[in-house]
Design an enzyme around this catalytic site. Structure first.
Site, PDB file in Angstrom:
ATOM      1  N   PHE A   1     -47.537  14.625 -15.316  1.00 26.33           N
ATOM      2  CA  PHE A   1     -48.809  14.567 -14.595  1.00 26.33           C
ATOM      3  C   PHE A   1     -48.492  14.201 -13.148  1.00 26.33           C
ATOM      4  O   PHE A   1     -47.465  13.568 -12.887  1.00 26.33           O
ATOM      5  CB  PHE A   1     -49.729  13.491 -15.191  1.00 26.33           C
ATOM      6  CG  PHE A   1     -50.697  14.038 -16.198  1.00 26.33           C
ATOM      7  CD1 PHE A   1     -50.246  14.462 -17.437  1.00 26.33           C
ATOM      8  CD2 PHE A   1     -52.051  14.139 -15.904  1.00 26.33           C
ATOM      9  CE1 PHE A   1     -51.127  14.975 -18.372  1.00 26.33           C
ATOM     10  CE2 PHE A   1     -52.943  14.649 -16.825  1.00 26.33           C
ATOM     11  CZ  PHE A   1     -52.485  15.071 -18.063  1.00 26.33           C
TER      12      PHE A   1
ATOM     13  N   ASN B   1     -51.712  -0.309 -10.589  1.00 25.58           N
ATOM     14  CA  ASN B   1     -52.382   0.843  -9.985  1.00 25.58           C
ATOM     15  C   ASN B   1     -53.712   1.093 -10.702  1.00 25.58           C
ATOM     16  O   ASN B   1     -54.042   0.402 -11.665  1.00 25.58           O
ATOM     17  CB  ASN B   1     -51.471   2.075 -10.011  1.00 25.58           C
ATOM     18  CG  ASN B   1     -51.134   2.496 -11.421  1.00 25.58           C
ATOM     19  OD1 ASN B   1     -51.999   2.917 -12.172  1.00 25.58           O
ATOM     20  ND2 ASN B   1     -49.865   2.350 -11.785  1.00 25.58           N
TER      21      ASN B   1
ATOM     22  N   ASP C   1     -43.653   2.979  -9.004  1.00 26.09           N
ATOM     23  CA  ASP C   1     -42.417   3.541  -8.443  1.00 26.09           C
ATOM     24  C   ASP C   1     -41.473   2.457  -7.933  1.00 26.09           C
ATOM     25  O   ASP C   1     -40.298   2.700  -7.708  1.00 26.09           O
ATOM     26  CB  ASP C   1     -42.757   4.480  -7.277  1.00 26.09           C
ATOM     27  CG  ASP C   1     -43.377   5.773  -7.775  1.00 26.09           C
ATOM     28  OD1 ASP C   1     -43.021   6.201  -8.885  1.00 26.09           O
ATOM     29  OD2 ASP C   1     -44.222   6.342  -7.062  1.00 26.09           O
TER      30      ASP C   1
END
Ligand code: CTP
Length: 404
Positions: free
Chosen positions: A323, A210, A279
């Site tokens: 976060f 990411n 994820d």
């Protein structure tokens, strides 16, 4: 409270007189140290008159000789008794000396000898500011917990336009007061921070990752150290150098990050999960490089939710801060995540905004607890890190419970 203003030799040296006055208005006892080059721009007498103290300009003043130790003792005393050293203007030269540990004049010697927090307000020509050597020196100083008050844009004395003008005096005063107020407010605490973006391998050469740069997590680690904490930084791959004294635990995958966090969490008083965690991971990782053979379907399986696991195992008195990166309904999604994951607070970023968030040095966020949504307007990630710690520390104070 005694603070020392270091003045180095740039045209902005004249603004240091205004800084001295502004600091005195905050009831600070200001002492001034000048480099020799600075004395070409402003007379030491100006600062001596403003402060009522002798201005130190050289390692050895003219009347010194080997039998006279008083000056040397005075110099050592300057390093030991100051509560902060603020260098304004800080030239490219003095920043380079600080970064490389040179000590060939009194100001650079003071920098090495003092254990007080250091703040620098750089001012120089735009090309000198942008030069990789200056930027590398600033990065080194940042890692060593020097607070950098960046210059602003505008017309420069050299006739050029761009970044390099010393920032306005109120911003420097605010940085000094911030450092003095925060000094050691995390002393005796251990802060565990996760940072960077985890990677999940598809085969030996490819991974799913990411856009996280790790800058926010590393800025938090720097801020925690500056405030006196012991820092454990569990970091997925980044291009950043970690702060000088933190304990770095390098990891790559979500699974490795989870194991490291669960192994170390009992040591921490505050746990901040700033990492962008994958994820999903490919259900099967190919041992060999995958060949192009037409359409490809990859099956993914969910990874462990580290934040939820940590929140479920937390000890009384431990604070868990998450976060969240969101692109829409930022506060609603953030609050839902806060409740779902069981964190004490969550810092929500709107990553759809221009110029902040991923890979930027700037960020804006909302600090969310079950009862508070505090808007933290756009600022540097370093400043935001300090604001976040201020809010985390208020969670510990009994009156914040009453206020809720
Ligand atoms: N997080 C975590 N473990 C995961 C995923 C996320 O610990 N497997 C943590 C992150 O470090 C962050 C917080 O959870 O502190 C929120 O991350 P985010 O990716 O925004 O949350 P998700 O649960 O993945 O929600 P979404 O459905 O928005 O992806």
């Amino acid at each position: 409270m005694k603070v020392t203003v270091g003045v180095s030799g740039g045209i902005a040296a004249y603004k240091a007189a205004e800084l001295v006055r502004a600091l005195q208005r905050q009831a600070l006892d200001v002492h001034v140290v000048m480099t020799e080059a600075a004395t070409k721009f402003v007379q030491p007498l100006t600062f001596a008159s403003l402060t009522g103290h002798k201005v130190i300009t050289h390692m050895w003043s003219a009347e010194d000789n080997s039998d006279n130790l008083s000056s040397a003792i005075e110099h050592i005393d300057a390093a030991q008794t100051t509560e902060a050293l603020v260098v304004a203007p800080a030239t490219a030269d003095i920043l380079a000396k600080f970064a490389h540990g040179l000590a060939d004049d009194f100001l650079s010697t003071l920098y090495l000898a003092t254990t007080a927090p250091v703040i620098v307000a750089p001012a120089m020509n735009v090309n000198m500011w942008n030069h990789p050597a200056t930027q590398a020196n600033l990065e080194t100083l940042g890692q060593r917990n020097v607070t950098i008050v960046p210059p602003g844009d505008g017309y420069l004395a050299c006739g050029m336009q761009g970044s390099g003008r010393m920032t306005e005096i109120p911003a420097i005063v605010e940085a000094v007061l911030g450092v003095l107020n925060h000094r050691n407010d995390l002393q005796g605490q251990t802060v565990l921070i996760t940072a960077g973006g985890t990677r999940e391998a598809l085969d030996p050469v490819r991974f799913l990752g990411n856009r996280s740069s790790g800058k926010m997590g590393y800025a938090l680690a720097e801020a925690a150290e500056r405030r006196g904490a012991r820092v454990i930084l569990i970091s997925a791959p980044t291009a950043l150098r970690p702060p000088a004294n933190c304990e770095l635990v390098p990891v790559v995958t979500t699974g490795e990050m989870r194991d490291a966090v669960l192994r170390r969490m009992d040591e921490a008083n505050i746990i901040i999960k700033a990492a962008a965690v994958a994820d999903y991971r490919p259900r099967i990782k190919s041992d060999q490089k995958m060949k192009r053979t037409g359409p490809l379907t990859v099956e993914f399986e969910p990874t462990e939710d580290i934040l939820s696991e940590v929140a479920a195992r937390k000890h009384p008195g431990q604070l868990i801060i998450g976060f969240a990166a969101e692109t829409e309904n930022v506060v609603a999604h953030g609050r839902d995540k806060l409740l779902r994951k069981g964190a004490d607070a969550i810092v929500v970023n709107d990553v759809s905004r221009e110029g902040v968030g991923f890979d930027s040095d700037r960020n804006a966020a909302t600090f969310l607890t079950p009862h508070i949504a505090l808007d933290l307007q756009e600022m540097s990630k370093r400043q935001l890190a300090d604001r976040i710690f201020e809010e985390i520390l208020t969670l510990r104070r009994p009156q914040s419970l009453v206020a809720e």
